[in-house]
Design an enzyme around this catalytic site. Sequence first.
Site, PDB file in Angstrom:
ATOM      1  N   SER A  69       0.835  -1.219   0.000  1.00 54.13           N
ATOM      2  CA  SER A  69       0.000   0.000   0.000  1.00 54.13           C
ATOM      3  C   SER A  69       0.864   1.262   0.000  1.00 54.13           C
ATOM      4  CB  SER A  69      -1.103  -0.001   1.046  1.00 54.13           C
ATOM      5  OG  SER A  69      -2.145  -0.889   0.627  1.00 54.13           O
ATOM      6  N   HIS A  74       4.976  13.971   5.915  1.00 51.77           N
ATOM      7  CA  HIS A  74       4.917  15.424   5.712  1.00 51.77           C
ATOM      8  C   HIS A  74       5.735  16.093   6.817  1.00 51.77           C
ATOM      9  CE1 HIS A  74       1.554  14.545   3.022  1.00 51.77           C
ATOM     10  NE2 HIS A  74       1.067  13.791   3.992  1.00 51.77           N
ATOM     11  N   CYS A  89      -1.969  -3.405   3.339  1.00 51.47           N
ATOM     12  CA  CYS A  89      -3.052  -4.372   3.197  1.00 51.47           C
ATOM     13  C   CYS A  89      -2.472  -5.742   3.552  1.00 51.47           C
ATOM     14  CB  CYS A  89      -3.582  -4.366   1.765  1.00 51.47           C
ATOM     15  SG  CYS A  89      -2.362  -4.892   0.557  1.00 51.47           S
TER      16      CYS A  89
END
Lengths: 147, 147
Positions: A69, A74, A89
């Site tokens: 996934s 940030h 996943c």
Amino acid sequence: MEGLHLTADLSGCEQRAPWMLEPAALRRLCLEAVETSRLTAVAELFHGFAAAPDGSPGGVTGVVLLAESHLAVHTWPESGVVTLDAFVCNHSADNSERAEVLVTALLSAMAPLAVTRQGWRRRAAGVQDGTRTNPDESGRMVNCSGE
Amino acid sequence: MEGLHLTADLSGCEQRAPWMLEPAALRRLCLEAVETSRLTAVAELFHGFAAAPDGSPGGVTGVVLLAESHLAVHTWPESGVVTLDAFVCNHSADNSERAEVLVTALLSAMAPLAVTRQGWRRRAAGVQDGTRTNPDESGRMVNCSGE
């Protein structure tokens, strides 16, 4: 599809760390952490923001797309804050432990003074003739270490 | 830094939809939804997976980096499943409503038979001389519509 989504919100990080300011440095750190976790990077993208009008440095936002996934990061150098999220996943294997290793590796490298961690199980409802088959198994919060 | 992280796990989507199978089509759909939401795309990356050994089509995984944080999407055409997550920081404005519009626009386009939605407030702890100043305000779950 079921999976595990982990988030970590870091405070008190070194505001002048290269990975806080430079896309190439954050990319390197993230790819090293992915390698440590034995997850599989398939592509990555890192973007540096321009300095603010007041001259404070721009942060970096980036993602590593994984076969399992994604990892998204940030940075806010002006406040020493970093947000992480890792979603894996469990399609062909349970990748939960690898996701924990990935986040832990980044926390270790970024050395925040404080961190808030959360984690959730995610599961797409089974559908049979338009009817959900496992409505109660979606979105359970999982036990996740705090500080 | 405080923000809102929304996830949506979709089931019963059209397994042969172009956006389920083709990176360019999913990219288009995501950028249209970002534009609808009035969030700001700064870069994007979409990756298509190879077909499985049994011949079932590979899915697509992609991300749009936003000035406000990110949108990440993963498709599983073999099972008609899509996972979405949109994270927006509220650094200079409250982008919560825009994040809801973004997820709603994608749900409308992808028309799942079932969806499980979750949402969380995220907040990096304030740090003062190495001490957290707002430990109780981190990671509150927010009210989020179900189906």
